[in-house]
Design a protein around this motif. Sequence first.
Motif, short mmCIF file in Angstrom:
data_model
loop_
_atom_site.label_atom_id
_atom_site.label_comp_id
_atom_site.label_asym_id
_atom_site.label_seq_id
_atom_site.Cartn_x
_atom_site.Cartn_y
_atom_site.Cartn_z
N UNK A 109 0.83 -1.21 0.00
CA UNK A 109 0.00 0.00 0.00
C UNK A 109 0.86 1.26 0.00
N UNK A 110 1.96 1.25 0.76
CA UNK A 110 2.84 2.41 0.80
C UNK A 110 3.47 2.66 -0.58
N UNK A 111 3.92 1.60 -1.22
CA UNK A 111 4.52 1.75 -2.55
C UNK A 111 3.48 2.17 -3.59
N UNK A 112 2.27 1.64 -3.46
CA UNK A 112 1.19 2.01 -4.37
C UNK A 112 0.87 3.49 -4.24
N UNK A 113 0.74 3.97 -2.99
CA UNK A 113 0.45 5.39 -2.76
C UNK A 113 1.55 6.28 -3.33
N UNK A 114 2.80 5.87 -3.15
CA UNK A 114 3.93 6.66 -3.65
C UNK A 114 3.91 6.72 -5.17
N UNK A 115 3.60 5.61 -5.82
CA UNK A 115 3.54 5.59 -7.29
C UNK A 115 2.44 6.51 -7.81
N UNK A 116 1.29 6.47 -7.17
CA UNK A 116 0.17 7.32 -7.60
C UNK A 116 0.53 8.79 -7.45
N UNK A 117 1.16 9.13 -6.32
CA UNK A 117 1.58 10.53 -6.10
C UNK A 117 2.59 10.97 -7.14
N UNK A 118 3.59 10.14 -7.37
CA UNK A 118 4.65 10.53 -8.32
C UNK A 118 4.10 10.66 -9.73
N UNK A 119 3.16 9.80 -10.09
CA UNK A 119 2.59 9.88 -11.44
C UNK A 119 1.82 11.17 -11.64
N UNK A 120 1.33 11.75 -10.52
CA UNK A 120 0.60 13.02 -10.60
C UNK A 120 1.53 14.22 -10.41
N UNK A 121 2.83 13.95 -10.18
CA UNK A 121 3.80 15.04 -10.07
C UNK A 121 4.04 15.51 -8.66
N UNK A 122 3.64 14.73 -7.65
CA UNK A 122 3.84 15.11 -6.25
C UNK A 122 4.78 14.12 -5.57
N UNK A 123 5.87 14.63 -5.00
CA UNK A 123 6.81 13.76 -4.30
C UNK A 123 6.40 13.53 -2.86
N UNK A 124 5.79 14.53 -2.24
CA UNK A 124 5.42 14.44 -0.83
C UNK A 124 3.99 13.93 -0.68
N UNK A 125 3.72 13.20 0.41
CA UNK A 125 2.33 12.77 0.65
C UNK A 125 1.40 13.92 1.02
N UNK A 126 1.95 15.08 1.33
CA UNK A 126 1.12 16.24 1.66
C UNK A 126 1.09 17.21 0.48
N UNK A 127 -0.10 17.45 -0.05
CA UNK A 127 -0.29 18.37 -1.16
C UNK A 127 -0.69 19.72 -0.58
N UNK A 128 0.09 20.75 -0.84
CA UNK A 128 -0.14 22.07 -0.25
C UNK A 128 -0.74 23.02 -1.29
N UNK A 129 -1.89 23.59 -0.94
CA UNK A 129 -2.55 24.58 -1.79
C UNK A 129 -2.94 25.77 -0.93
N UNK A 130 -1.95 26.56 -0.55
CA UNK A 130 -2.21 27.71 0.30
C UNK A 130 -2.77 27.29 1.64
N UNK A 131 -4.00 27.71 1.94
CA UNK A 131 -4.61 27.39 3.23
C UNK A 131 -5.14 25.96 3.30
N UNK A 132 -5.14 25.25 2.16
CA UNK A 132 -5.67 23.89 2.11
C UNK A 132 -4.52 22.88 1.98
#
Length: 227
Positions: A109-132
């Motif tokens: 599950x950890x590797x799956x989550x990392x692959x999905x994030x990286x394919x979307x262009x995000x290296x970190x598990x936390x996606x930052x959008x200003x206040x969100x």
Amino acid sequence: MRILIVEDEQLLLEQLRRQFEQADYACDCAADGAEGLFLGQENPYDLAIVDLGLPKLDGISLIKQWRSEGRKFPVLILTARDRWQDKVEGLESGADDYVAKPFQIEEVMARANALIRRSAGFASPQLEFGCLTIDTGAKRALLNKQALELTAYEYNALEFMAMRSGQVVSKTDLTEHLYDQDFDRDSNVIEVFIARLRKKIDPSNTLKPISTLRGRGYRFELSETQH
């Protein structure tokens, strides 16, 4: 997120399916390479988990076929083989990562989550959008550092759009990624989720992070400087 699991060991297939569904993934399953090939050709998955030792069509041939047809979703291979050459061959066929059996489900599950994030262009598990902040590891969202009360489907819809920030996401895209292949595609539940999300992540109606494009779908867009 919607994933495909191709595994011929029924017990392991059920264990993986159960774990991912408990984490609010929509899962389609196949017990042989031929069925897996068909499902991967027909559906827009966020990730495929593929065992190499499959009947009817082996995992490496399956992945090569997908890649030759332009299927670009990330692929995580499962292998009981100890030879490093097999892992290299799997990666060279077009897979993105591997896990050797026996393994802990949590590692998959950890590797799956990392692959999905990286394919979307995000290296970190936390996606930052200003206040969100969207924490893909904990499956939660925070507004001004305060956790939002989101249902599983509301969170999944938000995460899916956020990973495609600035892009138009159709209602069909959302439905296909939030539900398994048997879901009624004509349902209007997506519109309900979007309306509820808007109220929860933008209670003052000032940020307007989700816009509706008539006849096309929705677009999530929130500047890093917006508060």
